[in-house]
Design a protein around this motif. Structure first.
Motif, short mmCIF file in Angstrom:
data_model
loop_
_atom_site.label_atom_id
_atom_site.label_comp_id
_atom_site.label_asym_id
_atom_site.label_seq_id
_atom_site.Cartn_x
_atom_site.Cartn_y
_atom_site.Cartn_z
N VAL A 267 -5.37 0.82 7.21
CA VAL A 267 -4.38 -0.42 7.47
C VAL A 267 -4.22 -0.25 8.81
O VAL A 267 -3.85 0.53 9.74
N SER B 109 -1.97 -5.43 8.92
CA SER B 109 -0.89 -5.43 8.27
C SER B 109 0.24 -6.10 9.38
O SER B 109 0.40 -5.64 10.44
N ALA C 194 -4.06 -10.52 6.94
CA ALA C 194 -2.72 -10.88 6.00
C ALA C 194 -2.28 -12.27 6.46
O ALA C 194 -2.63 -12.73 7.53
N LYS D 169 2.74 -1.33 3.84
CA LYS D 169 1.34 -1.53 3.21
C LYS D 169 0.65 -0.22 3.09
O LYS D 169 -0.26 -0.06 2.43
#
Lengths: 144, 426
Positions: free
Chosen positions: B216, B193, B80, B198
């Motif tokens: 994730v 993340s 990210a 998310k």
């Protein structure tokens, strides 16, 4: 059976940022009742316009709200100056709001026209120097 | 239809049953029952506020572990943009990206790269849909979830484009298949993340049927290993040229970044869930001028850099992103590649989870009871009953989930009454 929920709000003119509290409360109640979203939108816009009007023009007042399973009635009562010419006041863009009020972004002359547009029925009782009562009704289901 | 899912879980041994989380939950989804905090999943929007507030660290985010890379033959890390803001004095993103490969991933694909594609698509979508202005950003899963349960009239304003994470996942998977010839199931797409929301959006997406992300990971979790690997790749002079991101993509990591990528002035960007709620309420009441074309909303303060899985202070992180942007071009992607599927493929429907009864008349009767009960309570909103306010307790009672005597003030009156009666008997 005519079960109803009766609510009463006192609108003060001490703080105009508080205008919207009453319509906000009604909005959250209608959501919890499962009233269709498009109806809630109409009610909250019409009532918020009414609240603002009471603060700007009439120094506050009271709002009685009656909710049934079929409709909502909002009675907005003030002891303000009254409306001299209702036809003129109903015209989009006409406003008697002061310069101060306009500077705050209000007084665009859309209050009453929007209240009429977003309610299914609206009546205005007004007397100069005595005050104004606006009654608005919105149906939860389209009237056949 | 998307199922309700929450990525917050409780360590019961650590929960003391205090009222910190119930008081701060923006949708009043938490109650303390039998001394422990319980989340009603369908009310939860995964904003992470309870995780942030819990002083006992009993509220925990759900996410996958780095070990999962063993389950795939080829893995791609999707950092990210907020990840870049966690590192001190970073002037070259390639150091982070090379370090990720050093940690065990076979490839990296920047979410900020996909963000530039979403920006490019949005720059066309927003001006072409003036009737739906202001368009509301859908990159923050908590905001989309909040609108789904609380703001039915705003659903039509949602930007029907997948978030950058999803587009990055689709592109990364495609590239991996082309590179390796492996079947899709052997390829593991790992999103790094800043927030547990998310996780929810991967497990139970809104607006599209299936997520292309397999796992994730938490930025916090991988952080120590990442820093060590960064040091190694710099010392051994092994930094590869990997970054495909410009200024616009990186900016998505903090509040205002997505809106900035639209290259328009008529936007509003708000962050922090309580501010988001205020904006949505006002927007619903049509208090905003309709000249506003776009509204960017982020549940966390500062935007994604403020996520509960991030390490750095969000405001400092914002500064770091800003200084990093100095070194890179404005944008490296100006158009969406023709072979991706950025559009939503499933409509988002209003979920009236807060409705009291099964019919309007039943709800009306129950609402009257809620009002009557609320009047009976002291109005202190003390939280001792396990509900965040007296009104919330009244709603719980009407829904059949609590009783009047859960209120200690009512209970005290009841005890007094009993003891009076007892004395009269004597």
């Amino acid at each position: 059976m005519s079960e109803s929920l009766n609510l009463n709000y006192i609108i003060t003119n001490e703080d105009f940022t508080r205008a919207g509290e009453a319509s906000g409360d009604v909005k959250s109640k209608l959501k919890m009742m499962g009233v269709p979203p498009e109806v809630i939108r109409k009610v909250s816009i019409a009532m918020y316009e009414g609240e603002i009007n009471m603060v700007i023009h009439a120094g506050g007042g009271t709002i009685d709200v009656i909710i049934t399973a079929d409709d909502i009635t909002m009675i907005l009562k003030d002891h303000g100056p009254g409306i001299a010419d209702i036809d003129l006041a109903m015209q989009a863009g006409y406003s008697t709001a002061s310069e101060n009020v306009r500077a705050l972004g209000f007084g665009a002359g859309m209050g009453l026209p929007n209240m009429k547009k977003y309610s299914d029925e609206m009546t205005i009782d007004t007397e100069l120097g005595i005050g104004t009562t606006v009654t608005m009704k919105v149906y939860f289901k389209p009237k056949s | 239809m998307s199922e309700f899912y929450t990525s917050v879980h409780l360590d019961e041994s650590k929960c003391k049953g205090c009222i910190n989380c119930i008081k701060r939950c923006p949708t009043e989804a938490i109650r303390v029952r039998n001394g422990k905090a319980v989340i009603t999943t369908k009310y939860c929007i995964d904003c992470g506020e309870c995780i942030r507030q819990c002083k006992n660290h009993a509220k925990l985010p759900t996410h996958d572990s780095m070990d999962e890379i063993k389950n795939f033959k080829y893995t791609v890390a999707l950092p990210a943009p907020s990840l870049y803001a966690q590192v001190n004095n970073l002037d070259d993103i390639d150091i982070v990206l090379t370090a990720l490969k050093d940690m065990g991933f076979d490839d990296v694909f920047e979410v900020s790269h996909a963000a530039e594609i979403v920006s490019a698509i949005s720059r066309k979508y927003v001006p072409a849909h003036k009737e739906d202005w202001p368009i509301i950003s859908t990159a923050c899963p908590s905001v989309t979830r909040l609108i789904r349960v609380r703001f039915p009239n705003l659903i039509d304003h949602l930007l029907p484009i997948k978030p950058p994470m999803e587009i990055a996942a689709e592109m990364a998977r495609k590239r991996a298949i082309e590179k390796t010839g492996l079947p899709s199931e052997d390829i593991g797409i790992f999103f790094l993340s800043p927030c547990p929301a998310k996780v929810t959006s991967v497990k139970s997406p809104l607006g599209y049927r299936k997520s292309d992300v397999d796992c994730v990971l938490s930025i916090k979790d991988i952080y120590p290993k990442l820093i060590a690997s960064m040091k190694t790749v710099v010392e051994e002079d092994r930094v590869e040229e990997l970054s495909e991101t410009g200024n616009i993509g990186i900016s998505w990591g903090s509040s205002g970044g997505e809106a900035g990528g639209l290259l328009t002035d008529s936007y509003l960007a708000a962050d922090g869930i309580e501010n988001v709620l205020k904006v949505l309420e006002d927007l619903e009441d049509q208090k905003f001028a309709n000249t506003l074309s776009f509204i960017e909303l982020n549940a966390c303060h500062g935007g994604c850099v403020g996520g509960v899985l991030a390490v750095e202070n969000p405001f400092l992180a914002k500064v770091k992103l800003k200084s990093l942007r100095k070194y890179i071009p404005i944008a490296r992607t100006h158009d969406a590649p023709p072979d991706i599927h950025p559009d939503w493929d499933e409509p988002v429907h209003y979920e009236p989870v807060f409705t009291l009864g099964d019919s309007m008349i039943q709800s009306l009767v129950l609402m009257k009871k809620v009002d009557e009960l609320t009047e009976k309570f002291p109005g202190l909103d003390c939280g001792s009953c396990g509900a965040p306010s007296c009104r919330a307790l009244a709603e719980d009672i009407v829904r059949g989930n609590a009783s009047e005597k859960d209120c200690i003030h009512i209970f005290k009156q009841y005890i007094h009454k009993l003891s009076d009666e007892f004395q009269n008997l004597q």
